[in-house]
Design a protein around this motif. Structure first.
Motif: not given
Length: 323
Positions: A153-176
């Motif tokens: 899996l890979s995902y695109g965001s609006c840029g490094i350090g954007t709110p969107q990037h942070f949201v996906m990293e939290l999804v990854k942490q919480q969902a495993g």
């Protein structure tokens, strides 16, 4: 002697308060400018122009929207920090300010001390979407795909350090779930690539995917806010799918230089609140992906503090670093 010093200090404070009130009585007596520290066309710019037009009508004075883009919003913000605290220079900021602070640990100004928080204006939810070929329309299905195809899996965001990037990293942490990040220069290219199947996932501002989600060209896996998004009412939030607490959005706020007179702040809040309550304004902002939200300066100050802490912790735990 101590009493005399106290009397002098109290007298000076009274004079300052009286001067501020007198200054606010005739406010505004000339043109006001709203600095948007980002390029034209984004949510901040749209909000500023909608509010500016309304204030110009109410005040009978020119309200100029000036875009001062650059350095992730720091150039325009620093300009407002240096402006006189008289209400004639205002700042329309968004949550990028605190993601920058969480990412780098510093800004060219102190977000909590150098600016007067006036009010919250609106929010834009963030959506995680998938190309239909991925066969994932929920967090549970995404986890299943990730387990079946480790490291695929890979995902695109609006840029490094954007709110969107942070949201996906939290999804990854919480969902495993594991997914490799591909930072784009803006949300639109990420949407284009997930539509074309070049990348299976994208996490972007929710309003950008509304037409594609409605026609089935993209599947919404989750919405980042605690409540469902009005333009995509059938899309479940991450909280509804068991990721808790989970309430992130791109927020927009009106601010001014430090020590803005309270009477000026009160007038701006009252008049902007009246504008945001107009049905036509609500409809225009909704079509642009911004949900009006009237929050006090105190709420904004607490949000800046809380989000700075959240993004700083997430940057550390997810090893998100500035480019």
């Amino acid at each position: 002697m101590r009493f005399k010093l106290f009397s002098i200090a109290a007298g000076a404070l009274a004079m300052l308060l009286a001067a501020g009130a007198a200054q606010a009585d005739g406010y505004p007596s000339r043109s006001v400018r709203i600095v948007v520290p980002y390029a034209t066309g984004g949510g901040s710019d749209i909000l500023a122009r909608q509010i500016g037009a309304g204030l110009q009508h109410l005040w009978g004075q020119s309200v100029l929207v000036e875009n001062r883009a650059g350095a992730s919003g720091n150039i325009g913000s620093a300009e407002v920090v240096r402006a006189p605290a008289d209400g004639y220079t205002l700042l329309l900021q968004n949550s990028t300010m605190v993601t920058n602070l969480g990412l780098t640990g510093k800004l060219p100004y102190d977000a909590e001390k150098d600016l007067t928080p006036i009010m919250l204006l609106g929010v834009t939810p963030i959506a995680l979407v998938a190309h239909p070929s991925l066969n994932a329309g929920s967090v549970r299905e995404l986890v299943a795909v990730g387990k079946a195809k480790p490291d695929a899996l890979s995902y695109g965001s609006c840029g490094i350090g954007t709110p969107q990037h942070f949201v996906m990293e939290l999804v990854k942490q919480q969902a495993g779930v594991a997914a490799t990040h591909a930072g784009y220069k803006g949300c639109a290219p990420a949407v284009t690539d997930v539509l074309g199947g070049q990348i299976p996932l994208a996490v972007v501002s929710a309003n950008l995917v509304v037409p594609y989600a409605r026609t089935g060209r993209l599947r919404v896996i989750g919405i980042s806010t605690a409540h469902r998004y009005g333009l995509l009412p059938d899309a479940a939030t991450f909280e509804e799918q068991g990721l808790k607490p989970f309430d992130f959005s791109i927020w927009y706020a009106l601010m001014g230089p430090r020590n803005l007179p309270p009477a000026v702040v009160a007038k701006v809040v009252a008049d902007v609140s009246a504008i945001l309550a107009q049905p036509a304004v609500v409809a225009n902002l909704s079509s642009a992906g911004v949900e009006p939200y009237k929050g006090t300066g105190e709420e904004l100050a607490r949000l800046i503090k809380a989000d700075t802490r959240r993004y700083t912790e997430l940057a550390r735990s997810a090893n998100i670093k500035a480019e």
